[in-house]
Design an enzyme around this catalytic site. Structure first.
Site, PDB file in Angstrom:
ATOM      1  N   ASP A 193      61.214  49.041  21.609  1.00 28.85           N
ATOM      2  CA  ASP A 193      61.712  49.218  23.112  1.00 28.85           C
ATOM      3  C   ASP A 193      60.764  49.026  24.283  1.00 28.85           C
ATOM      4  O   ASP A 193      60.820  48.824  25.336  1.00 28.85           O
ATOM      5  CB  ASP A 193      62.657  50.271  23.416  1.00 28.85           C
ATOM      6  N   ARG A 194      59.498  49.455  23.830  1.00 29.07           N
ATOM      7  CA  ARG A 194      58.193  49.673  24.682  1.00 29.07           C
ATOM      8  C   ARG A 194      57.716  48.141  25.146  1.00 29.07           C
ATOM      9  O   ARG A 194      56.943  48.109  26.201  1.00 29.07           O
ATOM     10  CB  ARG A 194      56.931  50.261  23.813  1.00 29.07           C
ATOM     11  N   MET A 274      67.851  52.123  30.696  1.00 31.09           N
ATOM     12  CA  MET A 274      67.769  51.467  31.815  1.00 31.09           C
ATOM     13  C   MET A 274      66.458  50.499  31.878  1.00 31.09           C
ATOM     14  O   MET A 274      66.241  49.836  32.915  1.00 31.09           O
ATOM     15  CB  MET A 274      67.759  52.192  33.148  1.00 31.09           C
ATOM     16  N   ARG A 275      65.771  50.702  30.852  1.00 23.59           N
ATOM     17  CA  ARG A 275      64.485  50.003  30.655  1.00 23.59           C
ATOM     18  C   ARG A 275      64.478  48.479  30.821  1.00 23.59           C
ATOM     19  O   ARG A 275      63.892  47.771  31.462  1.00 23.59           O
ATOM     20  CB  ARG A 275      63.779  50.401  29.443  1.00 23.59           C
ATOM     21  N   ALA A 276      65.974  48.102  30.427  1.00 25.93           N
ATOM     22  CA  ALA A 276      66.046  46.621  30.292  1.00 25.93           C
ATOM     23  C   ALA A 276      66.314  46.019  31.861  1.00 25.93           C
ATOM     24  O   ALA A 276      65.545  44.773  32.110  1.00 25.93           O
ATOM     25  CB  ALA A 276      67.422  46.070  29.376  1.00 25.93           C
TER      26      ALA A 276
END
Length: 692
Positions: A193-194, A274-276
């Site tokens: 995910d990073r 919410m990173r996307a």
């Protein structure tokens, strides 16, 4: 020797675009390049560094501080703001898979400590990568403790060092680029995910494209300087365009219409967190700047979503990452209906009252198409359900559809696995010295230092094994007696102390599955397959090697040699066939031979054998032998080899013979039932296994 020019890379449009978007806006968060071997992944990444604009840095600062806004906590500071600077190229720092923790984060300067008697900090790769590119080849093979350090630095933009009596914090903001071959195992979800964007790279199947790849590579190898000179103009144009886009990206607008479109697409794909949303907003702004637009448009959101969502929509460790292009188009069409914000009620005086435009860190944009080639959507192969057997017959057996001759009666395809569950850790007792992983306790070369050990003969294997504070503390009381009069520490062999490190190792988990007719009842075999699938998921998360032996009919087969590709085991599981007699002894002996061969290849990796059977044995291991006695004898041989065994009792129904208990006793292992492998019950299994 010149690097292969970025502009000369043939094809791989998505890869080149993802790297360029990160160069324009580092806030996008990096690129993960997935693909088969020999597809120019590393070549493209290394070529990018030559295109990045030079950096203004404080002269003599080992941490690359900007003279306009230096890090107030820089170990080489303080630096006056607005001071004079010098220009140097952006660094491309490569992190080897076998790097040590002190090489990554830095450590005590050993030379100065021993020669001058001062405590000084020696920067690591995280300091060198600040404001540059940190490249990790084969990132999926990186040791877990190094992954944790990378996660911390990538999340906070700073590296914190607390080791060897050194306490340092410094800025570490970098473009993280990783390459990997999925056949060698997947990434931990936290690290996956990073990465802001991900691309899938495959070798072209078009003959003309392959010919051009070979032609350019041979021309480069024959005359690297001449080849680079021939592409110098194209490289200069690309570098100029990157610099222009970097200046423009801060003023690109992101209107509420496109911001709502981004949120709707992310919600449609059910991504976690919410990173996307943030990554797509930044990547869309970078794409708009790259094509020279002033505001983000729908086409920018489409490109950003195609690169940012494939690795974030995975819901299962065994699902292939990817995004279906048609699903993306459907989501964009549905998002268009939500893109226009609802009008706010007019104020009493009748004046307008719209919400102000939202902005990302980079701003936002709108405009015409970029003049760059657009590659196909990144998508993994579609996952299909395994073939389902017909309805159960009166006896609870699956119909004998798809029967094939086997020399021992008909066989049939195994029914689909039951619903998988979460399995907790089954670990091998004791402390091993195997490959880094997350299952059993182990003494490792790269784990955390738990204590200092006395030096007992010989010198430490390497500098990282030296426990410097303990060594200095041991030598300090003797300096006067040894005649020390100036700087420098007088050491003797007896002063040396080594660092004792402990972490966790990955094991070899060998599944031995009874696929005979006595196990072929639909509900029973479905439950067994579901249990194996659940344990495979656990092995995937703990970075184990896995193998699989099945036995039925007149013998046993190693259907999956030990491998780090756990999804391959799932494929073999779903294609397994059942039926015939029960050669239990042959299954155990075949597993013993497989473990012996693997022990020669990797002697430090400890095995864990998981036997799933109802305990019935109807075929001897040798002509004229007794099937049951041969099974007990084979189990005893595994115990003599030091193999740790878990026997899963698959017997069901009101009448149970209890044969699996005798197999577990002969193997010196532990007996559990299928129900006890669930997340709620397996904790007790682990405790009994440790005590065995």
């Amino acid at each position: 020797m010149p690097r292969f020019p970025f502009s000369a890379v043939v094809g791989h449009d998505d890869l080149r675009l993802a790297l360029l978007l990160n160069a324009v806006h580092p806030g996008v968060g990096g690129v993960l390049v997935r693909g088969e071997k020999g597809t120019a992944k590393s070549t493209a990444v290394r070529a990018l560094a030559a295109l990045l604009p030079g950096l203004q840095v404080v002269p003599g600062c080992r941490f690359g501080c900007s003279p306009e806004a230096p890090d107030p906590d820089c170990p080489d500071g303080p630096h006056p703001a607005g001071g004079t600077g010098e220009i140097r190229p952006a660094h491309l720092v490569e992190l080897p898979v076998g790097a040590t923790e002190d090489r990554l984060v830095g450590s005590l300067d050993l030379e100065r400590a021993l020669s001058e008697g001062v405590r000084a900090y020696q920067p690591g790769l995280l300091a060198d990568a600040h404001r540059g590119v940190l490249y990790v080849d084969e990132v999926n093979l990186l040791h877990d403790h190094l992954v944790d350090l990378l996660l911390d630095a990538a999340a906070m933009g700073r590296a914190h060092v607390e080791r060897d009596g050194v306490s340092v914090s410094h800025a570490s903001r970098f473009l993280l680029v990783g390459t990997m071959n999925p056949e060698e195992g997947e990434l931990r979800p936290q690290l996956l995910d990073r990465f802001g964007l991900t691309v899938e790279v495959r070798a072209a199947r078009d003959v003309d494209t392959r010919v051009e790849v070979v032609r350019r590579r041979l021309a480069f190898e024959a005359d690297p300087a001449g080849f680079a000179a021939a592409w110098a103009g194209a490289e200069a144009d690309t570098a100029r365009r990157i610099a222009d886009a970097q200046e423009r990206v801060g003023s690109v607008r992101l209107d509420d219409t496109e911001l709502r479109r981004i949120a709707a697409v992310c919600a449609a794909f059910d991504v976690d967190g919410m990173r996307a949303d943030l990554v797509i907003a930044r990547a869309a702004a970078a794409h708009a700047a790259w094509r020279g637009a002033d505001a983000v448009a729908e086409q920018d959101v489409r490109v950003a979503a195609r690169l940012a969502l494939p690795h974030r929509r995975r819901r299962d460790p065994f699902d292939e990452p990817g995004i279906d292009q048609q699903a993306l188009e459907d989501a964009l069409r549905a998002a268009a209906e939500q893109a226009e914000p609802e009008p706010e009620p007019e104020p009493p005086d009748g004046g307008g009252g719209g919400a102000p435009h939202a902005r990302t860190e980079a701003g936002a944009g709108d405009g015409e198409d970029a003049d760059r080639p657009t590659g196909p959507a990144t998508s993994g192969p579609a996952q299909s359900d395994p073939p389902r057997a017909g309805a159960d017959g009166p006896t609870g057996e699956a119909p004998a559809a798809q029967e094939q001759p086997s020399g021992d009666g008909p066989t049939r395809a195994a029914p689909p696995p039951s619903t998988p569950f979460r399995a907790r850790r089954l670990e091998v007792p004791g402390v091993g010295e195997g490959a880094p992983g997350r299952r059993s306790r182990a003494r490792t070369d790269a784990g955390r230092v738990v204590r200092a050990g006395d030096h007992t003969g010989g010198s430490p294997h390497r500098a990282a094994d030296l426990h410097l504070p303990a060594t200095i503390a041991a030598a300090a009381p003797h300096q006067l007696a040894r005649g020390r009069t100036g700087a420098g520490l007088r050491l003797q062999r007896d002063d040396l102390r080594h660092a004792v490190r402990e972490g966790r190792e990955g094991n070899l988990v060998l599944f031995v599955v009874d696929a005979s007719g006595s196990m072929a009842a639909r509900k029973r075999m479905s439950a067994v397959s579901g249990a194996v699938l659940s344990l495979l998921r656990d092995a995937y998360q703990r970075r184990d090697k896995v193998g699989m032996v099945t036995f039925r009919g007149l013998g046993a087969e190693l259907v999956l040699p030990p491998t780090s590709s756990v999804p391959a085991a799932q494929v073999r599981l779903t294609s397994m066939r059942t039926g015939g007699r029960t050669p239990l002894a042959s299954g155990l002996l075949r597993a013993r031979r497989a473990l012996a061969a693997e022990r020669l290849r990797d002697p430090r990796r400890r095995p864990l054998l998981v036997l799933l059977t109802d305990g019935r044995a109807t075929v001897p291991a040798r002509p004229g032998g007794d099937p049951v006695h041969d099974a007990y004898r084979a189990a005893g041989l595994l115990a003599d080899d030091g193999v740790h065994t878990v026997v899963v009792d698959c017997e069901s129904g009101p009448v149970r013979l209890g044969l699996t208990g005798r197999i577990a006793e002969a193997a010196g292992g532990v007996l559990v039932t299928l129900d006890e492998l669930s997340a709620e019950c397996v904790a007790g299994v682990v405790q009994s296994y440790r005590a065995a």
